[in-house]
Design a protein around this motif. Sequence first.
Motif, PDB file in Angstrom:
ATOM      1  N   ALA A   1      -1.078   3.436   8.084  1.00 46.60           N
ATOM      2  CA  ALA A   1      -1.870   3.168   9.082  1.00 46.60           C
ATOM      3  C   ALA A   1      -1.955   1.471   9.143  1.00 46.60           C
ATOM      4  O   ALA A   1      -1.806   1.102  10.368  1.00 46.60           O
ATOM      5  CB  ALA A   1      -3.306   3.265   8.751  1.00 46.60           C
ATOM      6  N   VAL A   2      -1.950   0.872   8.052  1.00 45.76           N
ATOM      7  CA  VAL A   2      -1.506  -0.647   8.505  1.00 45.76           C
ATOM      8  C   VAL A   2      -0.211  -0.941   9.098  1.00 45.76           C
ATOM      9  O   VAL A   2      -0.240  -1.960  10.184  1.00 45.76           O
ATOM     10  CB  VAL A   2      -1.960  -1.194   6.951  1.00 45.76           C
ATOM     11  CG1 VAL A   2      -1.578  -2.879   7.087  1.00 45.76           C
ATOM     12  CG2 VAL A   2      -3.094  -1.265   6.485  1.00 45.76           C
TER      13      VAL A   2
ATOM     14  N   LEU B   1       0.813  -1.262  -0.149  1.00 45.96           N
ATOM     15  CA  LEU B   1      -0.061  -0.084   0.024  1.00 45.96           C
ATOM     16  C   LEU B   1       0.804   1.283   0.091  1.00 45.96           C
ATOM     17  O   LEU B   1       0.422   2.091  -0.728  1.00 45.96           O
ATOM     18  CB  LEU B   1      -1.106  -0.007   1.297  1.00 45.96           C
ATOM     19  CG  LEU B   1      -2.136  -1.017   1.065  1.00 45.96           C
ATOM     20  CD1 LEU B   1      -2.728  -0.994   2.419  1.00 45.96           C
ATOM     21  CD2 LEU B   1      -3.126  -0.710   0.034  1.00 45.96           C
ATOM     22  N   THR B   2       2.024   1.203   0.693  1.00 46.37           N
ATOM     23  CA  THR B   2       2.687   2.372   0.813  1.00 46.37           C
ATOM     24  C   THR B   2       3.446   2.588  -0.487  1.00 46.37           C
ATOM     25  O   THR B   2       3.628   3.607  -1.179  1.00 46.37           O
ATOM     26  CB  THR B   2       3.856   2.121   1.926  1.00 46.37           C
ATOM     27  OG1 THR B   2       3.311   2.111   3.124  1.00 46.37           O
ATOM     28  CG2 THR B   2       4.835   3.446   2.002  1.00 46.37           C
TER      29      THR B   2
ATOM     30  N   SER C   1      -3.333   4.740   3.557  1.00 47.44           N
ATOM     31  CA  SER C   1      -3.516   3.449   4.410  1.00 47.44           C
ATOM     32  C   SER C   1      -2.380   2.669   4.778  1.00 47.44           C
ATOM     33  O   SER C   1      -2.291   1.938   5.639  1.00 47.44           O
ATOM     34  CB  SER C   1      -4.851   2.706   3.874  1.00 47.44           C
ATOM     35  OG  SER C   1      -4.630   2.384   2.569  1.00 47.44           O
TER      36      SER C   1
END
Length: 142
Positions: free
Chosen positions: A87-88, A77-78, A84
């Motif tokens: 955040a994960v 995701l990054t 997010s």
Amino acid sequence: MTFEQEWAELRAAAAERTAMRINSIPAEGGGGGGGRDLVVNRDDLGAIGNDAYDLLGRLGKEGDIARASTFDAATALTNGNFVSGSAVLKVHDFWQTHLKTLLDACAQISNHLDYSKARHAKDEAKVEGDLTRISVLTEYMK
């Protein structure tokens, strides 16, 4: 069964096994006259220590199942420029921190109960030895 349900059942079972009487003596006697004032049931200590050890083993395996995939998801995701992702990663780190804390607590409980059980046995042997010497002297005094 959820973790909360299982944990509640384990706590209830442990409470039953170690039912503690405060400010009272057993109905069968105690407190002088040959009764024991302090009673430690090694089976109870062993059962609780065993439960803590079992929980430690299960938690070590099952608590770590999602670690790698959560970290991979956070990285993906990054790298995909999703907000997010961080955040994960925070969730991953938070879980790892608390899992380690819980594992340490279970290990300390298990180790402490093992130590208490062994120490009580040593103390009991010493007291019995001391009392034996006194009873021998008492016999000589008669």
